[in-house]
Design an enzyme around this catalytic site. Structure first.
Site, PDB file in Angstrom:
ATOM      1  N   ARG A 195       0.835  -1.202   0.000  1.00  0.00           N
ATOM      2  CA  ARG A 195       0.000   0.000   0.000  1.00  0.00           C
ATOM      3  C   ARG A 195       0.870   1.253   0.000  1.00  0.00           C
ATOM      4  NH1 ARG A 195      -4.905  -2.442   1.153  1.00  0.00           N
ATOM      5  NH2 ARG A 195      -4.638  -4.069   2.716  1.00  0.00           N
ATOM      6  N   ASP A 196       0.429   2.240  -0.785  1.00  0.00           N
ATOM      7  CA  ASP A 196       1.118   3.526  -0.808  1.00  0.00           C
ATOM      8  C   ASP A 196       0.983   4.196   0.552  1.00  0.00           C
ATOM      9  OD1 ASP A 196       1.980   5.586  -3.378  1.00  0.00           O
ATOM     10  OD2 ASP A 196       1.600   6.483  -1.403  1.00  0.00           O
ATOM     11  N   ILE A 197       2.064   4.816   1.007  1.00  0.00           N
ATOM     12  CA  ILE A 197       2.077   5.453   2.320  1.00  0.00           C
ATOM     13  C   ILE A 197       1.192   6.712   2.352  1.00  0.00           C
ATOM     14  CG2 ILE A 197       4.070   7.027   2.027  1.00  0.00           C
ATOM     15  CD1 ILE A 197       5.121   5.913   4.718  1.00  0.00           C
ATOM     16  N   ASN A 217       4.593   6.764 -13.436  1.00  0.00           N
ATOM     17  CA  ASN A 217       5.196   8.071 -13.668  1.00  0.00           C
ATOM     18  C   ASN A 217       6.628   7.899 -14.130  1.00  0.00           C
ATOM     19  OD1 ASN A 217       2.918   9.579 -12.796  1.00  0.00           O
ATOM     20  ND2 ASN A 217       3.451   9.142 -10.671  1.00  0.00           N
ATOM     21  N   HIS A 249       7.578   1.441 -10.764  1.00  0.00           N
ATOM     22  CA  HIS A 249       6.443   0.939  -9.993  1.00  0.00           C
ATOM     23  C   HIS A 249       5.171   1.368 -10.690  1.00  0.00           C
ATOM     24  CE1 HIS A 249       7.787   4.831  -8.450  1.00  0.00           C
ATOM     25  NE2 HIS A 249       6.500   5.125  -8.302  1.00  0.00           N
TER      26      HIS A 249
END
Ligand code: 5GP
Length: 116
Positions: free
Chosen positions: A29-31, A87, A100
């Site tokens: 999970r992204d922070i 990105n 990622h």
């Protein structure tokens, strides 16, 4: 040897909320989540940006995408919809230089791609 925060997560040197791992990739999970579901899919092979992935390694990107789709299905958001984003470099706002894939889902998402 490349060393980013994601390499440290891969080596278990810093904690992360890992939701999936196999021999090719890890997902956590992204922070700073930008949607109710925001998970990062990171390959175990080192590439700083998408520009560094040669044609013969296209399967690496394919595995990230299919793992994200499987995860979306498992979370029950595949039918309602999701977005995957990678990105690349400054104008896209890349901040971690190990490739990622972002999986964003769980609510209607805003439009994207407009200049800042
Ligand atoms: P980028 O901006 O490079 O496309 O995406 C990097 C993402 O990594 C950002 O969404 C950011 O919130 C996330 N991130 C940065 N540091 C950490 C961390 O230590 N742990 C986790 N789980 N995510 C992080």
């Amino acid at each position: 040897m490349p060393d980013t925060i994601f390499h440290k997560i891969l080596r278990r040197e810093i904690p992360a909320d890992i939701v999936y791992e196999d021999e090719h990739l890890i997902a956590f999970r992204d922070i700073a989540p930008q949607a109710p579901v925001h998970v990062l899919f990171v390959p175990k092979r080192d590439y700083a940006t998408l520009n560094d992935v040669p044609e013969e390694d296209a399967v690496v990107i394919g595995r990230l995408a299919t793992a994200a789709a499987r995860y979306a299905k498992a979370q029950g958001v595949a039918e309602s919809g999701y977005r995957i984003v990678m990105n690349c470099n400054q104008d896209a706002g890349q901040t971690v230089f190990q490739i990622h894939l972002h999986l964003l889902a769980g609510a209607p998402l805003g439009r994207f791609g407009t200049p800042a």
